[in-house]
Write an enzyme that holds these catalytic residues in place. Structure first.
Site, PDB file in Angstrom:
ATOM      1  N   LYS A 190     109.585  96.266  14.779  1.00 27.92           N
ATOM      2  CA  LYS A 190     109.489  95.110  15.679  1.00 27.92           C
ATOM      3  C   LYS A 190     108.173  95.178  16.448  1.00 27.92           C
ATOM      4  CE  LYS A 190     110.806  94.307  19.909  1.00 27.92           C
ATOM      5  NZ  LYS A 190     109.668  93.474  20.376  1.00 27.92           N
ATOM      6  N   GLU A 263     106.320 107.655  22.422  1.00 25.71           N
ATOM      7  CA  GLU A 263     104.916 107.764  22.845  1.00 25.71           C
ATOM      8  C   GLU A 263     104.771 106.804  24.019  1.00 25.71           C
ATOM      9  OE1 GLU A 263     101.575 107.176  23.744  1.00 25.71           O
ATOM     10  OE2 GLU A 263     101.035 106.270  21.819  1.00 25.71           O
ATOM     11  N   CYS A 297      97.283 103.563  26.429  1.00 23.28           N
ATOM     12  CA  CYS A 297      98.183 104.566  26.998  1.00 23.28           C
ATOM     13  C   CYS A 297      97.434 105.809  27.431  1.00 23.28           C
ATOM     14  CB  CYS A 297      99.297 104.906  26.018  1.00 23.28           C
ATOM     15  SG  CYS A 297      98.683 105.315  24.393  1.00 23.28           S
ATOM     16  N   GLU A 392     100.823 104.124  36.453  1.00 20.63           N
ATOM     17  CA  GLU A 392      99.996 103.536  35.407  1.00 20.63           C
ATOM     18  C   GLU A 392      99.738 102.065  35.759  1.00 20.63           C
ATOM     19  OE1 GLU A 392     102.043 103.201  31.589  1.00 20.63           O
ATOM     20  OE2 GLU A 392     100.207 103.865  30.597  1.00 20.63           O
TER      21      GLU A 392
HETATM   22  P1  NAI Z   1     107.557  97.590  26.999  1.00 16.87           P
HETATM   23  O1  NAI Z   1     107.755  99.041  26.950  1.00 16.87           O
HETATM   24  O2  NAI Z   1     108.594  96.748  27.631  1.00 16.87           O
HETATM   25  O3  NAI Z   1     107.343  97.019  25.518  1.00 16.87           O
HETATM   26  C1  NAI Z   1     107.019  97.774  24.374  1.00 16.87           C
HETATM   27  C2  NAI Z   1     107.893  97.323  23.217  1.00 16.87           C
HETATM   28  O4  NAI Z   1     109.256  97.639  23.482  1.00 16.87           O
HETATM   29  C3  NAI Z   1     107.872  95.833  22.925  1.00 16.87           C
HETATM   30  O5  NAI Z   1     107.948  95.648  21.528  1.00 16.87           O
HETATM   31  C4  NAI Z   1     109.144  95.353  23.593  1.00 16.87           C
HETATM   32  O6  NAI Z   1     109.641  94.159  23.039  1.00 16.87           O
HETATM   33  C5  NAI Z   1     110.078  96.484  23.342  1.00 16.87           C
HETATM   34  N1  NAI Z   1     111.185  96.610  24.275  1.00 16.87           N
HETATM   35  C6  NAI Z   1     111.262  96.166  25.554  1.00 16.87           C
HETATM   36  N2  NAI Z   1     112.446  96.482  26.089  1.00 16.87           N
HETATM   37  C7  NAI Z   1     113.137  97.158  25.148  1.00 16.87           C
HETATM   38  C8  NAI Z   1     114.422  97.777  25.099  1.00 16.87           C
HETATM   39  N3  NAI Z   1     115.237  97.778  26.167  1.00 16.87           N
HETATM   40  N4  NAI Z   1     114.810  98.385  23.969  1.00 16.87           N
HETATM   41  C9  NAI Z   1     113.992  98.424  22.913  1.00 16.87           C
HETATM   42  N5  NAI Z   1     112.781  97.857  22.884  1.00 16.87           N
HETATM   43  C10 NAI Z   1     112.342  97.241  23.987  1.00 16.87           C
HETATM   44  O7  NAI Z   1     106.179  97.304  27.668  1.00 16.87           O
HETATM   45  P2  NAI Z   1     105.755  95.942  28.420  1.00 16.87           P
HETATM   46  O8  NAI Z   1     106.843  95.417  29.266  1.00 16.87           O
HETATM   47  O9  NAI Z   1     105.239  95.041  27.412  1.00 16.87           O
HETATM   48  O10 NAI Z   1     104.632  96.503  29.373  1.00 16.87           O
HETATM   49  C11 NAI Z   1     104.966  96.987  30.658  1.00 16.87           C
HETATM   50  C12 NAI Z   1     104.163  98.195  30.989  1.00 16.87           C
HETATM   51  O11 NAI Z   1     104.424  99.221  30.048  1.00 16.87           O
HETATM   52  C13 NAI Z   1     102.671  98.029  30.917  1.00 16.87           C
HETATM   53  O12 NAI Z   1     102.140  97.474  32.063  1.00 16.87           O
HETATM   54  C14 NAI Z   1     102.226  99.433  30.694  1.00 16.87           C
HETATM   55  O13 NAI Z   1     102.178 100.106  31.921  1.00 16.87           O
HETATM   56  C15 NAI Z   1     103.302 100.022  29.833  1.00 16.87           C
HETATM   57  N6  NAI Z   1     102.952 100.029  28.406  1.00 16.87           N
HETATM   58  C16 NAI Z   1     102.545 101.190  27.853  1.00 16.87           C
HETATM   59  C17 NAI Z   1     102.162 101.226  26.545  1.00 16.87           C
HETATM   60  C18 NAI Z   1     101.688 102.477  25.914  1.00 16.87           C
HETATM   61  O14 NAI Z   1     101.081 102.434  24.868  1.00 16.87           O
HETATM   62  N7  NAI Z   1     101.966 103.617  26.484  1.00 16.87           N
HETATM   63  C19 NAI Z   1     102.158 100.050  25.711  1.00 16.87           C
HETATM   64  C20 NAI Z   1     102.682  98.869  26.361  1.00 16.87           C
HETATM   65  C21 NAI Z   1     103.037  98.896  27.665  1.00 16.87           C
END
Ligand code: NAI
Length: 780
Positions: A190, A263, A297, A392
């Site tokens: 996804k 990750e 990240c 972050e």
């Molecule tokens: P997120 O962690 O919510 O989204 C990442 C992925 O997880 C997306 O595909 C999302 O649809 C999915 N997802 C969301 N909730 C889920 C759940 N309960 N179960 C399974 N999958 C789920 O990140 P978001 O909300 O887009 O970004 C928020 C913050 O997260 C950012 O501001 C940043 O600080 C951090 N982030 C960190 C990343 C990294 O590479 N370490 C990448 C993206 C966001």
């Protein structure tokens, strides 16, 4: 801008990349997308719009997956998996190679589509995201080819659910899909809801590359679709994204038997020593925090500068920031594009606005009038505890403070709940390589930053998650040992009555911090032999005893710095002392278990101690050739403090099988002894006491494992928990571990043959170590 204007200002003119091909591809698809399931696109359903964050224009309409869609994708992946695995390494290598070739052939289309969807500068998508994605498929085509010869004992996990973020949409897909497919798994992936388009273009590539149907399935939608995948009948979840969601996934998968890699986020330190080449370090920061608008990240988002050069460095940095160009991400001459979505723009804006500490410098660079642009920002003079030093931001915002000594730099750098990456700038190689091992991070870059390659594992420690992506170590996340497993037989203790035959009270104490300690609660329980004879009493450890043991293990951190040679000698010494008392231990084991296998078990213990004494100075790291002017040194480091619920069966061998690999690799352990047969473990305390094992390196608790499983799993100062005890404890451990995202290794109700090959070896060594990749300049 006219040519005369350009000559006047000596400024760059715009150099826009055409979006025509990418937009035409979207039109060809009807601007509406379904999912990619079982080798074909489904009809578009109810969904949501995907917008260009630079302009707000709608690029396409995507379908929000329903439970039925996710079920269909998982079913297709399940059906396809056995045949894909049986295709063999060479067969899969050819398919992965075809994908790599096609990604290369269509690289410009991928780069432009990524820019439209995500808002990153075209230079980055073109020169970094897309080439690295290709490289991942080439590299893993090779891993598929070599799997049978190099990993003869490994097999695929099965179906992998993969959930990826929006910051590197295609690259994260490649990191997830390539190793999974190489090892014979099939996937349900996804993409993030903001950035699904390159994943859908990738589906198109899969069709062209001859990927058998069902091997790659892509479903689109928001976090609720992610939740459905997590809850589905997959064998593994691989997630990249926020720590908050990672933690929720850890809890949701607890006890399910699903493998998991996370990750997650970071707040990576960027350390500049006073002898650094400051101009290079400034350029490095452009890559560290303004690459991809800081939505990385492993972004070097926490600047630590040595005091004597701080003012000069900040001045140079502000000057450089003011020259960064923001503008249309499709313009090849811009440095900084847009954030991914208005939601992210709002989040960054609010976080920075809420800060009142330090001094804020906003780049003096024109901000485009529309789009999710946020200016490069530097906040200096923060204190380590300030929110922006800890949280972050995930935007182009750098926070900074100063340090005086190298020791202080390390302390500040490690003052974080995260541990993904770190950067060190110094012209003094002695200093840089002295600092690198002290940093709590999965990746360390010396005089460079944000470098990544398929050959070098990537991933973090602490709350940055667990598991590695890339390199040989990344394959462990997509394989399991060959062979079938048997269900664990739960063992009840023997019962009996009456006092000791000779009238002497024998209540074994706990072993904490090198001392025999009475249990805090003051309770003990009788231990009976098979015929009901009282053999002695064992102390009942409670959560306070556990806390004392963790404290003692922490205090013994010097053990992690000892040499493998020294650890080997101590393991041999333990073996020698155990062997000297072999008859006594054999008799104890036979009395407790009511059998005649004691002598055999003690002999196996001595042999196992020898095995890990042998490994203590031989489980070496690697040096990866990476396509830069440098090498990545993959060092194996101890995990830290490991708690182990030892198996009920094989009361001494099980304990030693957990203890020996852990301490051989430099960890300190808290061992919860076999619950029905604890007395061999307490006898073993005397062996430890006479074998030069420093206080706190090994701590032994007895009593019900269910009393301490949860506090052990939740303890913030424990780095890993292994559970080979009762089946039900696997869920308790995995769930509790979500607190600080410690590593877990649990039996999920599967038995292990402790006498056989499964009782020792690489799996244990792997669980006892973290790989840290240190990138250093090398060669021309
Ligand atoms: P997120 O962690 O919510 O989204 C990442 C992925 O997880 C997306 O595909 C999302 O649809 C999915 N997802 C969301 N909730 C889920 C759940 N309960 N179960 C399974 N999958 C789920 O990140 P978001 O909300 O887009 O970004 C928020 C913050 O997260 C950012 O501001 C940043 O600080 C951090 N982030 C960190 C990343 C990294 O590479 N370490 C990448 C993206 C966001």
């Amino acid at each position: 801008m006219s040519i005369a204007d350009i000559f006047d200002s000596m400024d760059y003119g715009p150099a826009p990349e055409s979006a025509a091909e990418a937009l035409a591809w979207l039109v060809d698809q009807g601007d509406r997308f379904g999912h990619f399931i079982d080798g074909a696109f489904t009809a578009p359903g109810d969904g949501f719009e995907s917008r260009n964050p630079a302009t707000g224009e709608v690029l396409a309409t995507l379908t929000q997956a329903t439970q039925a869609d996710v079920d269909a994708a998982v079913k297709a992946a399940c059906k396809a998996q056995p045949r894909w695995e049986k295709l063999g390494g060479h067969g899969r290598a050819k398919v992965l190679y075809a994908i790599a070739r096609l990604l290369q052939k269509h690289s410009r289309l991928f780069a432009v589509l990524e820019v439209l969807d995500n808002g990153k500068p075209i230079r980055e998508a073109r020169d970094i995201d897309v080439p690295l994605a290709q490289r991942h498929f080439y590299y893993h085509a090779g891993m598929a080819q070599l799997m049978e010869s190099e990993l003869p004992d490994a097999q695929a996990l099965g179906v992998c659910g993969q959930i990826i973020p929006w910051n590197f949409p295609l690259l994260m897909l490649a990191w997830k899909v390539a190793p999974a497919l190489a090892m014979g798994n099939t996937v349900v992936l996804k993409p993030a809801e903001y950035t699904s388009l390159t994943a859908l273009l990738f589906a198109d590539i899969c069709q062209q590359a001859g990927v058998p149907k069902g091997v790659v399935n892509i479903v689109t939608g928001d976090g609720s679709v992610g939740e459905m995948i997590v809850a589905s009948e997959v064998d593994k979840i691989a997630f990249t994204g926020s720590t908050e969601v990672g933690r929720r996934i850890r809890e949701a998968t607890a006890g399910s038997g699903k493998a998991l890699t996370l990750e997650l986020g970071g707040k990576s330190p960027y350390i500049v020593f006073d002898d650094a080449d400051l101009d290079s370090a400034v350029e490095g920061l452009v890559d560290a925090i303004w690459f991809n608008q800081g939505q990385v990240c492993c972004a070097g988002s926490r600047l630590l500068v040595q005091e004597p050069v701080a003012d000069l460095f900040y001045a140079k940095l502000r000057h450089r920031m003011d020259k960064l160009r923001m503008g249309s991400p499709l313009d090849k001459s811009i440095d900084v594009g847009t954030l991914v979505d208005p939601v992210q723009l709002q989040s960054v804006t609010e976080m920075v606005a809420a800060n009142t500490a330090g001094h804020t410098h906003v780049a003096d660079t024109p901000l485009p009038e529309q789009g999710c642009f946020y200016p490069p920002t530097l906040i200096t003079g923060l204190n380590p505890a300030d929110t922006l030093m800890q949280e972050e931001i995930f935007g182009p915002v750098l926070v900074a403070t100063t340090f005086r000594t190298p020791a202080e730099a390390v302390e500040l750098a490690n003052n974080s709940r995260y541990g993904l990456a770190a950067t060190v700038w110094s012209e003094n190689v002695n200093l840089a390589l002295d600092i690198a091992p002290k940093l709590a991070a999965g990746v360390v870059w010396v005089n460079g930053t944000n470098m990544m390659d398929a050959a070098a594992g990537f991933g973090g420690v602490r709350e940055s998650g667990f598991g590695r992506e890339g390199g040989w170590e990344g394959l462990a996340a997509y394989t399991k040992p060959k062979g079938t497993t048997k269900p664990l037989k739960e063992i009840e203790p023997f019962t009996g009555e009456g006092g000791p035959a000779d009238g002497v009270d024998r209540t074994a104490k706990l072993y904490i911090g090198g001392k025999q300690a009475r249990p805090d609660g003051g309770y003990s329980a009788p231990v009976y032999g098979k015929a009901g004879k009282l053999l002695g009493h064992a102390s009942i450890a409670n959560r306070k005893d556990l806390r004392n043991a963790v404290e003692a293990a922490h205090a013994a951190k010097g053990w992690s710095k000892t040499t493998g040679h020294l650890r080997a000698q101590i393991l041999y010494y333990i073996a020698e002392n155990l062997d000297a008392r072999a008859d006594e231990f054999a008799a104890r084991l036979d009395a407790m278990q009511g059998g005649k296998t004691g002598a055999k078990e003690v002999a196996a213990c001595v042999k196992r101690l020898f095995t890990y004494a042998a490994w203590a100075d031989k489980y070496d790291g690697q040096v990866h050739g990476v396509p830069i002017r440098g090498v990545a040194i993959a060092m194996k480091e101890p995990v830290g403090v490991i708690g182990a619920l030892c198996p009920a069966e094989a009361p001494l061998l099980g304990l030693i099988s957990c203890m020996a690999p852990a301490i051989a690799m430099g960890n300190r352990v808290i061992l919860s002894a076999s619950e029905p047969f604890p007395l061999a473990a307490t006898d073993f305390i005397q062996v430890l006491e006479t074998s030069d094992v420093p206080a706190g390196v090994v701590n032994i608790l007895t009593g019900p494992q269910s009393d301490i499983a949860d506090p052990l799993a939740r303890h913030m100062d424990v780095d890993a928990v292994w559970s080979f005890g009762a089946s039900a404890l696997s869920a308790v451990i995995e769930k509790g571990s979500a607190t600080n995202l410690k590593r877990t290794w649990v039996n999920n109700g599967h038995a292990r043959d402790w006498m056989g090959a499964a009782g020792e070896g690489h799996a244990f060594l792997q669980a006892a170590t973290e790989v840290k990749n240190i990138w250093v300049p090398y060669g021309e």
